[in-house]
Design a protein around this motif. Structure first.
Motif, PDB file in Angstrom:
ATOM      1  N   ARG A 164       1.595  77.413 132.419  1.00 59.84           N
ATOM      2  CA  ARG A 164       1.646  76.606 131.204  1.00 59.84           C
ATOM      3  C   ARG A 164       2.919  75.777 131.206  1.00 59.84           C
ATOM      4  N   LYS A 165       2.804  74.535 130.820  1.00 64.42           N
ATOM      5  CA  LYS A 165       3.971  73.656 130.771  1.00 64.42           C
ATOM      6  C   LYS A 165       4.853  74.077 129.595  1.00 64.42           C
ATOM      7  N   SER A 166       6.151  74.150 129.839  1.00 61.67           N
ATOM      8  CA  SER A 166       7.105  74.542 128.798  1.00 61.67           C
ATOM      9  C   SER A 166       7.116  73.522 127.674  1.00 61.67           C
ATOM     10  N   ARG A 167       7.212  74.027 126.463  1.00 62.82           N
ATOM     11  CA  ARG A 167       7.344  73.164 125.293  1.00 62.82           C
ATOM     12  C   ARG A 167       8.791  73.166 124.841  1.00 62.82           C
ATOM     13  N   VAL A 168       9.164  72.129 124.116  1.00 66.22           N
ATOM     14  CA  VAL A 168      10.514  72.028 123.565  1.00 66.22           C
ATOM     15  C   VAL A 168      10.400  72.208 122.050  1.00 66.22           C
TER      16      VAL A 168
ATOM     17  N   GLN B 169       6.881  80.394 122.940  1.00 69.34           N
ATOM     18  CA  GLN B 169       6.441  81.345 123.952  1.00 69.34           C
ATOM     19  C   GLN B 169       7.489  81.463 125.048  1.00 69.34           C
ATOM     20  N   LYS B 170       7.352  82.504 125.849  1.00 70.38           N
ATOM     21  CA  LYS B 170       8.246  82.722 126.976  1.00 70.38           C
ATOM     22  C   LYS B 170       8.228  81.498 127.889  1.00 70.38           C
ATOM     23  N   GLY B 171       9.419  81.062 128.311  1.00 74.65           N
ATOM     24  CA  GLY B 171       9.536  79.898 129.192  1.00 74.65           C
ATOM     25  C   GLY B 171       9.777  78.593 128.458  1.00 74.65           C
ATOM     26  N   ASP B 172       9.561  78.566 127.142  1.00 79.49           N
ATOM     27  CA  ASP B 172       9.784  77.346 126.370  1.00 79.49           C
ATOM     28  C   ASP B 172      11.277  77.042 126.261  1.00 79.49           C
ATOM     29  N   LEU B 173      11.579  75.803 125.899  1.00 77.92           N
ATOM     30  CA  LEU B 173      12.958  75.380 125.673  1.00 77.92           C
ATOM     31  C   LEU B 173      13.228  75.305 124.182  1.00 77.92           C
TER      32      LEU B 173
ATOM     33  N   ARG C  96      16.607  78.461 127.195  1.00 77.10           N
ATOM     34  CA  ARG C  96      15.257  78.801 127.664  1.00 77.10           C
ATOM     35  C   ARG C  96      14.919  80.185 127.119  1.00 77.10           C
TER      36      ARG C  96
ATOM     37  N   ASP D  59      13.675  83.590 127.547  1.00 79.72           N
ATOM     38  CA  ASP D  59      13.440  84.537 128.647  1.00 79.72           C
ATOM     39  C   ASP D  59      12.484  85.650 128.247  1.00 79.72           C
TER      40      ASP D  59
END
Length: 97
Positions: free
Chosen positions: A22-26, A59-63, A76, A78
């Motif tokens: 999944r692409k990270s969201r900001v 979600q995990k991995g988002d910024l 980020r 974690d």
């Protein structure tokens, strides 16, 4: 003349989107002395930060971008855990990037 049918299992195509990460969201937050919709503090072992909020969709991995009068900081996600009540509240371990 006899015909037989051979059924071979169908494998997933290599372009199956469910296998792609999944692409990270900001997610943007603004800190002010008058109001804030989050709480952030340094982890006791100094390994990162803990943030608590009720903003949905994180979600995990988002910024996470946090703005204040001095500029902004970027983190980020974690790890993240969700509370059962209220269900949109969460606590996450953040790493500054």
């Amino acid at each position: 003349m006899a015909f037989t049918q051979f059924h071979q299992p169908i494998s997933s195509p290599p372009w199956d989107v469910s296998l792609r990460p999944r692409k990270s969201r900001v997610h943007r937050y603004e800190y002010s002395a008058l109001s804030s919709d989050f709480c952030i503090e340094t982890a006791p072992d100094q390994s990162g930060f803990f943030m608590t909020s009720c903003k949905a969709g994180v979600q995990k991995g988002d910024l996470v971008h946090i703005s204040d009068v001095d500029g902004f900081s970027e983190y980020r996600v974690d790890e993240i855990d969700f509370y059962s009540n209220p269900s949109d509240m969460w606590i996450a371990k953040l790493r500054m990037i």
